[in-house]
Design a protein around this motif. Structure first.
Motif, PDB file in Angstrom:
ATOM      1  N   GLN A   5       0.814  -1.217   0.000  1.00 40.33           N
ATOM      2  CA  GLN A   5       0.000   0.000   0.000  1.00 40.33           C
ATOM      3  C   GLN A   5       0.847   1.265   0.000  1.00 40.33           C
ATOM      4  N   SER A   6       2.107   1.134   0.318  1.00 41.65           N
ATOM      5  CA  SER A   6       2.991   2.297   0.305  1.00 41.65           C
ATOM      6  C   SER A   6       3.661   2.491  -1.050  1.00 41.65           C
ATOM      7  N   ILE A   7       3.369   1.597  -2.001  1.00 39.44           N
ATOM      8  CA  ILE A   7       4.015   1.632  -3.317  1.00 39.44           C
ATOM      9  C   ILE A   7       3.001   2.014  -4.390  1.00 39.44           C
ATOM     10  N   THR A   8       3.362   2.997  -5.204  1.00 36.16           N
ATOM     11  CA  THR A   8       2.517   3.426  -6.311  1.00 36.16           C
ATOM     12  C   THR A   8       3.113   2.938  -7.623  1.00 36.16           C
ATOM     13  N   ILE A   9       2.284   2.259  -8.411  1.00 37.40           N
ATOM     14  CA  ILE A   9       2.706   1.733  -9.709  1.00 37.40           C
ATOM     15  C   ILE A   9       1.916   2.429 -10.804  1.00 37.40           C
ATOM     16  N   LYS A  27      -5.594  -5.389  -6.505  1.00 36.83           N
ATOM     17  CA  LYS A  27      -6.099  -6.420  -5.586  1.00 36.83           C
ATOM     18  C   LYS A  27      -5.052  -6.806  -4.546  1.00 36.83           C
ATOM     19  N   GLN A  28      -3.781  -6.702  -4.929  1.00 39.39           N
ATOM     20  CA  GLN A  28      -2.699  -7.051  -4.014  1.00 39.39           C
ATOM     21  C   GLN A  28      -2.252  -5.866  -3.160  1.00 39.39           C
ATOM     22  N   GLY A  29      -3.010  -4.788  -3.208  1.00 36.79           N
ATOM     23  CA  GLY A  29      -2.776  -3.674  -2.294  1.00 36.79           C
ATOM     24  C   GLY A  29      -1.923  -2.535  -2.818  1.00 36.79           C
ATOM     25  N   PHE A  30      -1.412  -2.651  -4.038  1.00 38.51           N
ATOM     26  CA  PHE A  30      -0.632  -1.552  -4.595  1.00 38.51           C
ATOM     27  C   PHE A  30      -1.550  -0.393  -4.975  1.00 38.51           C
ATOM     28  N   ARG A  31      -1.025   0.828  -4.860  1.00 37.87           N
ATOM     29  CA  ARG A  31      -1.727   1.981  -5.423  1.00 37.87           C
ATOM     30  C   ARG A  31      -1.408   2.015  -6.905  1.00 37.87           C
ATOM     31  N   VAL A  32      -2.442   2.093  -7.733  1.00 43.65           N
ATOM     32  CA  VAL A  32      -2.232   1.964  -9.174  1.00 43.65           C
ATOM     33  C   VAL A  32      -2.730   3.210  -9.903  1.00 43.65           C
ATOM     34  N   HIS A  33      -1.833   3.779 -10.714  1.00 44.46           N
ATOM     35  CA  HIS A  33      -2.180   4.841 -11.656  1.00 44.46           C
ATOM     36  C   HIS A  33      -2.244   4.214 -13.046  1.00 44.46           C
ATOM     37  N   ALA A  57       2.633  11.736 -18.200  1.00 44.51           N
ATOM     38  CA  ALA A  57       3.328  12.492 -17.148  1.00 44.51           C
ATOM     39  C   ALA A  57       2.516  12.520 -15.866  1.00 44.51           C
ATOM     40  N   ASP A  58       1.206  12.748 -15.994  1.00 50.72           N
ATOM     41  CA  ASP A  58       0.353  12.769 -14.798  1.00 50.72           C
ATOM     42  C   ASP A  58       0.314  11.401 -14.129  1.00 50.72           C
ATOM     43  N   ALA A  59       0.268  10.346 -14.927  1.00 46.22           N
ATOM     44  CA  ALA A  59       0.226   8.993 -14.369  1.00 46.22           C
ATOM     45  C   ALA A  59       1.518   8.650 -13.636  1.00 46.22           C
ATOM     46  N   LEU A  60       2.645   9.124 -14.166  1.00 44.24           N
ATOM     47  CA  LEU A  60       3.940   8.777 -13.590  1.00 44.24           C
ATOM     48  C   LEU A  60       4.315   9.625 -12.382  1.00 44.24           C
ATOM     49  N   ARG A  61       3.678  10.774 -12.254  1.00 43.09           N
ATOM     50  CA  ARG A  61       4.048  11.685 -11.169  1.00 43.09           C
ATOM     51  C   ARG A  61       3.802  11.016  -9.811  1.00 43.09           C
ATOM     52  N   GLY A  62       4.845  10.863  -9.041  1.00 42.02           N
ATOM     53  CA  GLY A  62       4.733  10.254  -7.718  1.00 42.02           C
ATOM     54  C   GLY A  62       4.816   8.744  -7.711  1.00 42.02           C
ATOM     55  N   ALA A  63       5.011   8.125  -8.884  1.00 43.58           N
ATOM     56  CA  ALA A  63       5.066   6.664  -8.950  1.00 43.58           C
ATOM     57  C   ALA A  63       6.438   6.142  -8.511  1.00 43.58           C
ATOM     58  N   ASP A  64       6.431   5.013  -7.815  1.00 41.39           N
ATOM     59  CA  ASP A  64       7.664   4.342  -7.419  1.00 41.39           C
ATOM     60  C   ASP A  64       8.134   3.370  -8.494  1.00 41.39           C
ATOM     61  N   ILE A  65       7.157   2.844  -9.245  1.00 35.55           N
ATOM     62  CA  ILE A  65       7.443   1.850 -10.275  1.00 35.55           C
ATOM     63  C   ILE A  65       6.638   2.190 -11.525  1.00 35.55           C
ATOM     64  N   ILE A  92      11.955   2.403 -10.657  1.00 33.91           N
ATOM     65  CA  ILE A  92      12.052   1.116 -11.358  1.00 33.91           C
ATOM     66  C   ILE A  92      11.099   1.118 -12.545  1.00 33.91           C
ATOM     67  N   TRP A  93      11.598   0.651 -13.688  1.00 37.42           N
ATOM     68  CA  TRP A  93      10.770   0.549 -14.890  1.00 37.42           C
ATOM     69  C   TRP A  93      10.700  -0.925 -15.296  1.00 37.42           C
ATOM     70  N   LEU A  94       9.490  -1.492 -15.235  1.00 38.94           N
ATOM     71  CA  LEU A  94       9.243  -2.873 -15.645  1.00 38.94           C
ATOM     72  C   LEU A  94       8.596  -2.842 -17.029  1.00 38.94           C
ATOM     73  N   GLN A  95       9.310  -3.332 -18.024  1.00 39.99           N
ATOM     74  CA  GLN A  95       8.856  -3.257 -19.414  1.00 39.99           C
ATOM     75  C   GLN A  95       8.300  -4.623 -19.836  1.00 39.99           C
ATOM     76  N   LEU A  96       6.956  -4.733 -19.901  1.00 36.75           N
ATOM     77  CA  LEU A  96       6.302  -6.017 -20.117  1.00 36.75           C
ATOM     78  C   LEU A  96       5.972  -6.317 -21.580  1.00 36.75           C
ATOM     79  N   SER A  97       5.991  -5.325 -22.434  1.00 38.30           N
ATOM     80  CA  SER A  97       5.553  -5.514 -23.815  1.00 38.30           C
ATOM     81  C   SER A  97       6.581  -6.301 -24.630  1.00 38.30           C
ATOM     82  N   THR A  98       6.096  -6.921 -25.716  1.00 33.87           N
ATOM     83  CA  THR A  98       6.982  -7.571 -26.673  1.00 33.87           C
ATOM     84  C   THR A  98       7.377  -6.538 -27.710  1.00 33.87           C
ATOM     85  N   VAL A  99       8.645  -6.155 -27.724  1.00 37.19           N
ATOM     86  CA  VAL A  99       9.067  -5.036 -28.573  1.00 37.19           C
ATOM     87  C   VAL A  99      10.179  -5.395 -29.556  1.00 37.19           C
ATOM     88  N   GLY A 100      10.800  -6.571 -29.410  1.00 34.72           N
ATOM     89  CA  GLY A 100      11.869  -6.950 -30.316  1.00 34.72           C
ATOM     90  C   GLY A 100      13.230  -6.472 -29.858  1.00 34.72           C
TER      91      GLY A 100
END
Length: 287
Positions: A5-9, A27-33, A57-65, A92-100
């Motif tokens: 709950q202290s982590i914003t993604i 559902k796992q308690g993360f704050r999600v933007h 930019a607005d979505a990322l502002r204050g995000a931890d991940i 931290i940047w987690l890049q999940l997409s298939t990009v080549g």
């Protein structure tokens, strides 16, 4: 308050995979933007307790991940560059997409430019595994922040395979895995089409294979969809064309002959040209 709950993604991209990923994180308690180029898709998550934003930019502002689940490398690069003023060093940047293999190097360089801790982490699985938090995460990146990334991966997947410390290793593995998924899809589609063309009930192909060494959950799911003429999208023809091109391009760079992959790309392209782009890739049968 739990640790989560202290982590914003910030989830950029809320399509077939991104939307359930965002819900499972919440559902796992993360704050999600959430942000999506089609704003309505992000706003549809508000009812689940997720905050939707009009710009990256607005979505990322204050995000931890940061988590990117957009269609392709250029889309991700554009979103991150638009959000540059909101990027903070050490995030931290987690890049999940298939990009080549080319785009993953571009994105890694972008992360380095802004001081982000970058993980190349494409996922194995489509819409239903994403909804059930059963994705397999193929992760590569530095050792020092893996402990912070792992709970996030645990919230969306059933298994994390740490492939390498080297950026790009996971993206290369994902291309090989996608090639296998496409081969299975086309093999099934052509076998059922051939049976029908020869005047044999295609369901008999499924009957013979069921329970034998060639059977699999994937075979059963795609066969059932084709026989029922139900092409509800788990992974679209549009995305299959994009990823099949990435496979063929990577093989050319590696000087690996991929005759089946090239033919499979042509088959997906025919399905796209025939107007089946929004259907599941099982619509290879209609090509």
């Amino acid at each position: 308050m739990s640790t989560n709950q202290s982590i914003t993604i910030a989830v950029l991209g809320t399509g077939l995979i991104g939307a359930p990923v965002a819900r499972n994180l919440h559902k796992q308690g993360f704050r999600v933007h959430a942000w999506n180029r089609t704003a309505a898709k992000a706003k549809a998550l508000v009812a689940d307790g997720i905050l939707a934003f009009d710009s990256p930019a607005d979505a990322l502002r204050g995000a931890d991940i940061i988590m990117t689940v957009l269609k392709d490398g250029p889309s991700i690069q554009e979103a991150l560059q638009a959000a540059a003023p909101a990027l903070n060093k050490g995030v931290i940047w987690l890049q999940l997409s298939t990009v080549g293999i080319e785009s993953i190097e571009t994105l890694s360089a972008l992360a380095e430019q802004h001081g982000l801790v970058f993980y190349d982490a494409p996922v194995q699985g489509t819409r239903q595994p994403a909804e059930l938090a059963q994705l397999i995460i193929l992760a590569s990146g530095p050792l020092e922040q893996r402990a912070a990334a792992q709970p996030v991966f645990d919230a969306i997947g059933k298994r994390t395979l740490w492939v390498s410390e080297q950026t790009g290793a996971s993206s290369r593995l994902k291309l090989a895995l996608n090639n296998w998924a496409f081969a299975l899809t086309h093999g099934l589609a052509e076998s059922l089409a051939l049976a029908k063309g020869l005047g044999v009930d295609p369901a008999l192909v499924v009957d013979v294979i069921t329970g034998g060494p060639m059977d699999s959950g994937y075979f059963q799911a795609k066969a059932a969809a084709i026989l029922a003429e139900n092409y509800t999208t788990s992974f679209s023809i549009v995305n299959a064309v994009k990823d099949a091109r990435l496979v063929v391009d990577a093989a050319a760079q590696a000087r690996v002959q991929v005759d089946a992959a090239q033919a499979g790309l042509q088959r997906f392209e025919r399905a796209l040209e025939a107007g089946h782009g929004d259907k599941d890739m099982a619509a290879s049968y209609l090509a």
